[in-house]
Design a protein around this motif. Sequence first.
Motif, PDB file in Angstrom:
ATOM      1  N   THR A   1      38.574  41.148  10.497  1.00 33.43           N
ATOM      2  CA  THR A   1      37.153  40.787  11.127  1.00 33.43           C
ATOM      3  C   THR A   1      35.995  41.225  10.329  1.00 33.43           C
ATOM      4  O   THR A   1      35.079  41.182  10.418  1.00 33.43           O
ATOM      5  CB  THR A   1      37.346  41.488  12.576  1.00 33.43           C
ATOM      6  OG1 THR A   1      37.379  42.933  12.237  1.00 33.43           O
ATOM      7  CG2 THR A   1      38.313  41.295  13.542  1.00 33.43           C
TER       8      THR A   1
ATOM      9  N   PRO B   1      44.222  40.352  12.847  1.00 37.59           N
ATOM     10  CA  PRO B   1      42.853  40.121  13.176  1.00 37.59           C
ATOM     11  C   PRO B   1      41.921  40.595  12.242  1.00 37.59           C
ATOM     12  O   PRO B   1      41.272  41.592  12.175  1.00 37.59           O
ATOM     13  CB  PRO B   1      42.731  40.141  14.506  1.00 37.59           C
ATOM     14  CG  PRO B   1      43.577  41.602  14.866  1.00 37.59           C
ATOM     15  CD  PRO B   1      44.818  41.478  13.897  1.00 37.59           C
TER      16      PRO B   1
ATOM     17  N   SER C   1      43.903  33.902  16.530  1.00 39.00           N
ATOM     18  CA  SER C   1      44.048  34.410  15.166  1.00 39.00           C
ATOM     19  C   SER C   1      44.520  33.428  14.205  1.00 39.00           C
ATOM     20  O   SER C   1      45.430  32.969  14.401  1.00 39.00           O
ATOM     21  CB  SER C   1      44.672  35.779  14.881  1.00 39.00           C
ATOM     22  OG  SER C   1      44.924  36.152  13.665  1.00 39.00           O
TER      23      SER C   1
ATOM     24  N   CYS D   1      42.581  47.356  12.154  1.00 40.04           N
ATOM     25  CA  CYS D   1      43.261  46.792  13.638  1.00 40.04           C
ATOM     26  C   CYS D   1      43.504  47.673  14.673  1.00 40.04           C
ATOM     27  O   CYS D   1      43.853  47.319  15.812  1.00 40.04           O
ATOM     28  CB  CYS D   1      44.625  46.136  13.114  1.00 40.04           C
ATOM     29  SG  CYS D   1      44.168  44.407  12.170  1.00 40.04           S
TER      30      CYS D   1
ATOM     31  N   THR E   1      40.160  33.454  22.470  1.00 40.85           N
ATOM     32  CA  THR E   1      40.407  33.759  21.162  1.00 40.85           C
ATOM     33  C   THR E   1      41.657  33.447  20.657  1.00 40.85           C
ATOM     34  O   THR E   1      42.717  33.479  21.506  1.00 40.85           O
ATOM     35  CB  THR E   1      39.911  35.329  20.958  1.00 40.85           C
ATOM     36  OG1 THR E   1      40.966  36.136  21.561  1.00 40.85           O
ATOM     37  CG2 THR E   1      38.727  35.560  21.384  1.00 40.85           C
TER      38      THR E   1
ATOM     39  N   GLY F   1      40.374  34.457  10.392  1.00 43.97           N
ATOM     40  CA  GLY F   1      40.415  35.730  11.190  1.00 43.97           C
ATOM     41  C   GLY F   1      40.452  35.491  12.354  1.00 43.97           C
ATOM     42  O   GLY F   1      41.067  34.509  12.894  1.00 43.97           O
ATOM     43  N   ARG F   2      39.597  36.197  13.272  1.00 47.34           N
ATOM     44  CA  ARG F   2      39.725  35.653  14.804  1.00 47.34           C
ATOM     45  C   ARG F   2      38.741  34.796  15.379  1.00 47.34           C
ATOM     46  O   ARG F   2      37.370  34.907  14.663  1.00 47.34           O
ATOM     47  CB  ARG F   2      39.219  37.089  15.565  1.00 47.34           C
ATOM     48  CG  ARG F   2      39.285  37.085  17.165  1.00 47.34           C
ATOM     49  CD  ARG F   2      40.623  36.778  17.720  1.00 47.34           C
ATOM     50  NE  ARG F   2      41.610  38.049  17.195  1.00 47.34           N
ATOM     51  CZ  ARG F   2      42.665  38.039  17.973  1.00 47.34           C
ATOM     52  NH1 ARG F   2      43.358  37.107  18.576  1.00 47.34           N
ATOM     53  NH2 ARG F   2      43.471  39.073  17.483  1.00 47.34           N
TER      54      ARG F   2
ATOM     55  N   GLY G   1      42.036  40.583  20.786  1.00 44.50           N
ATOM     56  CA  GLY G   1      42.760  39.344  21.308  1.00 44.50           C
ATOM     57  C   GLY G   1      42.536  39.007  22.916  1.00 44.50           C
ATOM     58  O   GLY G   1      43.371  38.062  23.362  1.00 44.50           O
TER      59      GLY G   1
END
Length: 427
Positions: free
Chosen positions: A58, A56, A179, A139, A177, A184-185, A157
Amino acid sequence: MREMVASAVVQEAVSGAVAFVFSSRREKASQEELMERLEMAHLKLDLALERTRMMPVTIMPLLRLRKKLKDVFKECGDLLSRARGRQKVVPSLRRKIMHTVLPSFIVPNQDVLSSSAVGRFERFVEEADRFVRDVESGCSLSHYRFLSSPIRHLLEGKGLSYRMVQGSKAFSLRIWTVSVEEYGRVAWLSFHYKDRKVPLKNCKLVLILRLYESTDIVGITAKCLRSLAPQFKSLVEDATEELTQLPTQDVSYFDSVRWETLAKATTYWCPDPFCCIANGLNKPCASNIISSELTGRFPQEVMAVDFRCWFSASEYCSRSSTDEARINAIKAWPPLQIQVYFLAHLPFELTGESLLVIFNHLSVESYQHGSSLYQKEEEIQTEAIDCFIRQPGMANYHMAWASAHGCAYFHVSKPITKTRRASKRRR
């Protein structure tokens, strides 16, 4: 004299041929070494991209860096394919002699690889290694401990759920959510506000947005509500107030399953993952597409907005018309539902196809291009009511609006009132 000249020419040719053989061997060895280095660089770039594919990411600069490394990986692969194809070509004896006898500018060197070209990709491998370390450190759970609780869990997540009931009012917020590579997320946010005593204040907002470490979920949702047309202003005031007072300590979290539908919608509704972003700054559009009224209206993170509410046809007409006969004709109507979709980053050439994907029953009464979106938002209720009056059996009115960059879709529905006789028959 002729024999001496001929002997000198032959000797020169033999010397040249011998020199060519040795130089060819050295060049071949050099090309093989460059090939090995290029293959290794290609493998390492592939490894870096694969290791971070499902992580992910971010932070926007890291997403842009990953896109750059992906482009370099493709460029490296193309060069490698050309070099391998060149290796399969065996120069003929005639060409070897031409290389020896003729000047190099007549028979140019056909080698594909050079030390500088390979060295460039090796430098990108070093950048890829640093990129992997940055993503892996970002992460880690320890990295997120400094973030506020909601965004930390979402980036990890998790899904978020909150519900509050107070008297006649009910408020709920739920977030899932997923990925998505290069994006990204991504989150699917669903916000409901209901008031049993005042049904016309009920509304629902759905957002599809990208999550960054700096994302303010509540702030973005409130801004999207305030960005709606002026006629919704009084409607969303209570909802916005409840939203901004959300007690984050009372929310719960759950394991958010992977949503393939959300991932596909993300890449389809926003084909360019860096749309409206250039050099890390929000721009009208990074690819120089003509801006529209949607540009800047919603935060850059927001890719899709779905808002629905209810309104009284009689009250709306009483404010916009003095025709008593018209007002009396619709007093018995139940509240009408209006639903508005905004796709802020969808290119014009994909607009029609996307609307068909969203609404497989699409039957648009009006399709506008190049007109004012704000004007259409102000007119939609009146146009729908006029249409329902002209066609009493009609229950749905649709209108689409599109620009060079972004589109909107309006849907007004009128509940079908069941007659008393029909109800008895069904019993």
